[in-house]
Design a protein around this motif. Structure first.
Motif, PDB file in Angstrom:
ATOM      1  N   ALA A  14       0.836  -1.212   0.000  1.00  0.00           N
ATOM      2  CA  ALA A  14       0.000   0.000   0.000  1.00  0.00           C
ATOM      3  C   ALA A  14       0.863   1.252   0.000  1.00  0.00           C
ATOM      4  CB  ALA A  14      -0.921  -0.005   1.220  1.00  0.00           C
ATOM      5  N   GLN A  28       0.966   3.890  -3.135  1.00  0.00           N
ATOM      6  CA  GLN A  28       0.128   5.081  -2.934  1.00  0.00           C
ATOM      7  C   GLN A  28       0.899   6.335  -2.556  1.00  0.00           C
ATOM      8  OE1 GLN A  28      -3.398   4.243  -0.474  1.00  0.00           O
ATOM      9  NE2 GLN A  28      -3.214   2.124  -1.080  1.00  0.00           N
ATOM     10  N   THR A  29       2.185   6.248  -2.362  1.00  0.00           N
ATOM     11  CA  THR A  29       2.950   7.448  -2.037  1.00  0.00           C
ATOM     12  C   THR A  29       3.622   7.968  -3.302  1.00  0.00           C
ATOM     13  OG1 THR A  29       4.781   6.022  -1.382  1.00  0.00           O
ATOM     14  CG2 THR A  29       3.360   6.852   0.371  1.00  0.00           C
ATOM     15  N   HIS A  30       4.103   9.181  -3.212  1.00  0.00           N
ATOM     16  CA  HIS A  30       4.724   9.814  -4.377  1.00  0.00           C
ATOM     17  C   HIS A  30       6.118  10.283  -3.994  1.00  0.00           C
ATOM     18  CE1 HIS A  30       0.875   9.623  -6.362  1.00  0.00           C
ATOM     19  NE2 HIS A  30       0.318  10.196  -5.323  1.00  0.00           N
ATOM     20  N   VAL A  64       1.057  -8.013 -10.514  1.00  0.00           N
ATOM     21  CA  VAL A  64       0.341  -6.932 -11.213  1.00  0.00           C
ATOM     22  C   VAL A  64       1.295  -6.140 -12.112  1.00  0.00           C
ATOM     23  CG1 VAL A  64      -1.511  -6.692  -9.519  1.00  0.00           C
ATOM     24  CG2 VAL A  64       0.606  -5.411  -9.200  1.00  0.00           C
ATOM     25  N   TYR A 109       6.515   0.114 -12.909  1.00  0.00           N
ATOM     26  CA  TYR A 109       6.206  -0.965 -13.848  1.00  0.00           C
ATOM     27  C   TYR A 109       7.478  -1.746 -14.190  1.00  0.00           C
ATOM     28  CZ  TYR A 109       1.573   1.001 -14.632  1.00  0.00           C
ATOM     29  OH  TYR A 109       0.285   1.443 -14.451  1.00  0.00           O
ATOM     30  N   LEU A 115       2.881  -1.471 -22.321  1.00  0.00           N
ATOM     31  CA  LEU A 115       1.964  -0.347 -22.102  1.00  0.00           C
ATOM     32  C   LEU A 115       2.248   0.774 -23.093  1.00  0.00           C
ATOM     33  CD1 LEU A 115       1.868  -0.113 -18.183  1.00  0.00           C
ATOM     34  CD2 LEU A 115       0.181  -1.139 -19.701  1.00  0.00           C
ATOM     35  N   LEU A 157      -0.693   3.411 -23.592  1.00  0.00           N
ATOM     36  CA  LEU A 157      -1.191   3.683 -22.241  1.00  0.00           C
ATOM     37  C   LEU A 157      -0.112   4.390 -21.417  1.00  0.00           C
ATOM     38  CD1 LEU A 157      -3.040   0.340 -21.454  1.00  0.00           C
ATOM     39  CD2 LEU A 157      -4.064   2.591 -21.772  1.00  0.00           C
ATOM     40  N   ALA A 214      -1.716  -4.293 -15.142  1.00  0.00           N
ATOM     41  CA  ALA A 214      -0.959  -3.083 -15.478  1.00  0.00           C
ATOM     42  C   ALA A 214      -1.768  -2.179 -16.401  1.00  0.00           C
ATOM     43  CB  ALA A 214       0.369  -3.473 -16.138  1.00  0.00           C
ATOM     44  N   ARG A 215      -2.444  -2.767 -17.367  1.00  0.00           N
ATOM     45  CA  ARG A 215      -3.274  -1.960 -18.272  1.00  0.00           C
ATOM     46  C   ARG A 215      -4.393  -1.262 -17.499  1.00  0.00           C
ATOM     47  NH1 ARG A 215      -3.458  -6.358 -23.165  1.00  0.00           N
ATOM     48  NH2 ARG A 215      -1.890  -5.382 -24.509  1.00  0.00           N
ATOM     49  N   ARG A 238      -4.439  -0.405 -14.383  1.00  0.00           N
ATOM     50  CA  ARG A 238      -3.879   0.682 -13.562  1.00  0.00           C
ATOM     51  C   ARG A 238      -3.514   1.875 -14.433  1.00  0.00           C
ATOM     52  NH1 ARG A 238      -1.481  -0.135  -8.546  1.00  0.00           N
ATOM     53  NH2 ARG A 238      -0.014   1.442  -9.244  1.00  0.00           N
ATOM     54  N   ALA A 239      -2.861   1.619 -15.551  1.00  0.00           N
ATOM     55  CA  ALA A 239      -2.418   2.722 -16.410  1.00  0.00           C
ATOM     56  C   ALA A 239      -3.605   3.467 -17.011  1.00  0.00           C
ATOM     57  CB  ALA A 239      -1.516   2.176 -17.517  1.00  0.00           C
ATOM     58  N   ARG A 240      -4.650   2.722 -17.312  1.00  0.00           N
ATOM     59  CA  ARG A 240      -5.848   3.307 -17.923  1.00  0.00           C
ATOM     60  C   ARG A 240      -6.723   3.986 -16.870  1.00  0.00           C
ATOM     61  NH1 ARG A 240      -8.401  -1.259 -19.032  1.00  0.00           N
ATOM     62  NH2 ARG A 240      -7.057  -1.902 -20.725  1.00  0.00           N
ATOM     63  N   VAL A 248      -5.727  -0.730  -4.511  1.00  0.00           N
ATOM     64  CA  VAL A 248      -5.080  -1.416  -3.398  1.00  0.00           C
ATOM     65  C   VAL A 248      -6.094  -1.487  -2.263  1.00  0.00           C
ATOM     66  CG1 VAL A 248      -3.141  -1.349  -1.789  1.00  0.00           C
ATOM     67  CG2 VAL A 248      -2.866  -0.456  -4.110  1.00  0.00           C
ATOM     68  N   GLU A 281      -5.699  -1.692   1.036  1.00  0.00           N
ATOM     69  CA  GLU A 281      -5.418  -0.805   2.167  1.00  0.00           C
ATOM     70  C   GLU A 281      -5.198   0.610   1.644  1.00  0.00           C
ATOM     71  OE1 GLU A 281      -2.330  -2.052   4.867  1.00  0.00           O
ATOM     72  OE2 GLU A 281      -1.972   0.004   5.508  1.00  0.00           O
ATOM     73  N   ASP A 282      -6.129   1.490   1.922  1.00  0.00           N
ATOM     74  CA  ASP A 282      -6.014   2.879   1.473  1.00  0.00           C
ATOM     75  C   ASP A 282      -5.359   3.689   2.582  1.00  0.00           C
ATOM     76  OD1 ASP A 282      -6.448   5.588   0.833  1.00  0.00           O
ATOM     77  OD2 ASP A 282      -8.088   5.008  -0.494  1.00  0.00           O
ATOM     78  N   LEU A 283      -4.154   4.153   2.317  1.00  0.00           N
ATOM     79  CA  LEU A 283      -3.399   4.856   3.359  1.00  0.00           C
ATOM     80  C   LEU A 283      -4.115   6.102   3.855  1.00  0.00           C
ATOM     81  CD1 LEU A 283       0.230   4.796   1.946  1.00  0.00           C
ATOM     82  CD2 LEU A 283      -0.740   3.363   3.728  1.00  0.00           C
ATOM     83  N   PRO A 289       6.032  10.182   1.809  1.00  0.00           N
ATOM     84  CA  PRO A 289       5.710  11.181   0.782  1.00  0.00           C
ATOM     85  C   PRO A 289       4.308  10.969   0.224  1.00  0.00           C
ATOM     86  CG  PRO A 289       7.144   9.501  -0.148  1.00  0.00           C
ATOM     87  CD  PRO A 289       6.966   9.153   1.309  1.00  0.00           C
ATOM     88  N   ALA A 290       3.319  11.059   1.110  1.00  0.00           N
ATOM     89  CA  ALA A 290       1.930  10.824   0.694  1.00  0.00           C
ATOM     90  C   ALA A 290       1.256  12.146   0.351  1.00  0.00           C
ATOM     91  CB  ALA A 290       1.165  10.131   1.820  1.00  0.00           C
ATOM     92  N   LYS A 310      -8.982  20.571  -9.161  1.00  0.00           N
ATOM     93  CA  LYS A 310      -8.006  19.598  -8.646  1.00  0.00           C
ATOM     94  C   LYS A 310      -8.712  18.299  -8.246  1.00  0.00           C
ATOM     95  CE  LYS A 310      -4.024  21.736  -8.800  1.00  0.00           C
ATOM     96  NZ  LYS A 310      -2.952  21.229  -9.690  1.00  0.00           N
ATOM     97  N   ALA A 317      -9.426  16.368 -11.228  1.00  0.00           N
ATOM     98  CA  ALA A 317      -8.221  15.707 -11.769  1.00  0.00           C
ATOM     99  C   ALA A 317      -7.877  14.453 -10.973  1.00  0.00           C
ATOM    100  CB  ALA A 317      -7.041  16.680 -11.754  1.00  0.00           C
ATOM    101  N   TRP A 318      -8.141  14.494  -9.672  1.00  0.00           N
ATOM    102  CA  TRP A 318      -7.845  13.339  -8.811  1.00  0.00           C
ATOM    103  C   TRP A 318      -9.030  12.383  -8.734  1.00  0.00           C
ATOM    104  CZ3 TRP A 318      -6.034  17.485  -4.880  1.00  0.00           C
ATOM    105  CH2 TRP A 318      -4.772  17.944  -5.256  1.00  0.00           C
TER     106      TRP A 318
END
Lengths: 207, 176
Positions: A19, A23-25, A52, A73, A81, A86, B9-10, B12-14, B46, B48-50, B61-62, B121, B124-125
């Motif tokens: 997670a 989920q972090t950046h 994944v 990835y 991708l 994508l 992966a597709r 997630r990317a999409r 995922v 578990e959502d932080l 860095p969330a 914003k 966008a999110w």
């Protein structure tokens, strides 16, 4: 070994690591994810991410020790991708990213000041990006805002524009590919650049 | 490249899961990944959502919403509240409705501009959906909906949020 085979505490640690990575950046300090240094649990994290199409990316200090982690990835997946279109940036956004890479990474590197991590490279002032007359100020501003939202760039406004945490998600092979692109962009007729392009064309032609 | 790896992966990317990917994605570890039904689309998330599971984000860095963005999101939830136990999909609202929740006529032009910036914003999110299609309109009459990312919200805290939103919206909550 997979998640289901672990104890509750082990499974929880793996789930939390996944997670956090996803989920972090930005680079997560190694102390925040001790599970990734655990000899039994790290392979489970790797396996669950691989399921994944993702991998753990280690970021090292100059002395070789692990500074932190991100995820991204896997190389084979990234190629697929990109082939599917994508996650591919619009041409103008790619142009802006190329400008920032040239200013923040390529030019300092050519002067012997290579940044340890691209996202930690010194920023470039917006005015310097305006030096490129082919991009209007409005188009440049819009692209920077889009790229900021995607974490590709960081718009520090008065501080300047810098590369964002999305670059921390690139594997060494993916970064190397961009370095080659920058070289070809900067010196397309250089024999090395010509050889690079020939090699890529040959690779693309292979079944 | 296995079908599951590539499909995940597709997706997630999409940002969305295609109908023909549902089968292979069902084989993923359910303790880590889940396919969220967000009305007209589905997303791979995922488990578990932080941001939502009281995780300790100190030192990580969330991403965090600014105060204006958080207040605007709450206003969107209030404006779209239907009294249901989950805020998604909620009811239709307008930008003017969101501004009204945040003070309406008492808001100055600068504050309104900040709220509209926050709405863009949130759009966008994918926490809010403003305008129609890909165009993010922030005119007062522009439509506002809860965004598809809200569909992924789950956990015991959600009931507390629903009560809070229902009280703010002046509606009885079905969870009460």
């Amino acid at each position: 070994m997979r998640l289901a085979a672990l104890s509750d505490s082990g499974a929880a640690a793996v789930a939390h690591a996944v997670a956090v990575l996803e989920q972090t950046h930005g680079v997560i300090g190694s102390a925040a994810l001790p599970v990734l240094a655990h000899p039994d649990l790290r392979p489970v994290v790797d396996a669950e991410l691989d399921a994944v199409g993702r991998v753990v990316i280690e970021h090292h200090r100059p002395d070789g020790t692990v500074e932190g982690y991100t995820s991204g990835y896997a190389d084979d997946i990234a190629e697929r991708l990109a082939a599917d279109g994508l996650g591919v940036l619009a041409p103008i956004d790619r142009a802006v990213v190329a400008l920032v890479l040239l200013r923040c990474v390529a030019m300092p590197t050519a002067q012997g000041r290579a940044p340890r991590r691209w996202s930690a490279a010194p920023s470039v002032k917006l005015a310097r990006l305006h030096d490129n007359r082919r991009l209007s100020k409005a188009a440049l501003g819009d692209a920077i805002n889009r790229l900021h939202d995607l974490h590709v760039l960081v718009n520090g406004r008065a501080i300047g524009i810098s590369l964002g945490p999305a670059f921390d998600r690139l594997t060494p092979a993916q970064r190397h590919r961009i370095e080659e692109d920058l070289f070809v962009l900067a010196a397309p007729s250089d024999p090395v650049a010509v050889a690079l392009q020939r090699r890529r064309q040959q690779a693309a032609g292979q079944p | 490249v296995s079908d599951v790896r590539l499909a995940a992966a597709r997706a997630r990317a999409r940002g969305t899961v295609a109908a023909d990917e549902l089968g292979v994605l069902a084989t993923l570890e359910s303790g880590l990944w889940r396919v969220v039904d967000a009305g007209e689309e589905r997303m791979l998330a995922v488990v578990e959502d932080l941001q939502l599971h009281n995780a300790d984000l100190a030192g990580l860095p969330a991403g965090r919403l600014s105060l204006t963005q958080a207040r605007t999101l709450l206003a969107v939830l209030v404006a779209t509240a239907t009294g249901a136990t989950h805020p998604f999909p909620g009811g239709p609202a307008t930008v003017a409705d969101v501004l009204a929740v945040l003070g309406g006529p008492q808001l100055g032009e600068a504050s309104k501009a900040h709220v509209k910036g926050a709405l863009k914003k949130l759009h966008a999110w994918r926490l809010a959906a403003i305008g129609t299609g890909e165009v993010a309109e922030v005119g007062n009459a522009g439509p506002v909906r809860v965004g598809p990312a809200v569909a992924a919200w789950s956990g015991p805290w959600l009931a507390e949020l629903t009560v809070l939103v229902a009280q703010a919206a002046g509606q009885p909550s079905r969870s009460q």
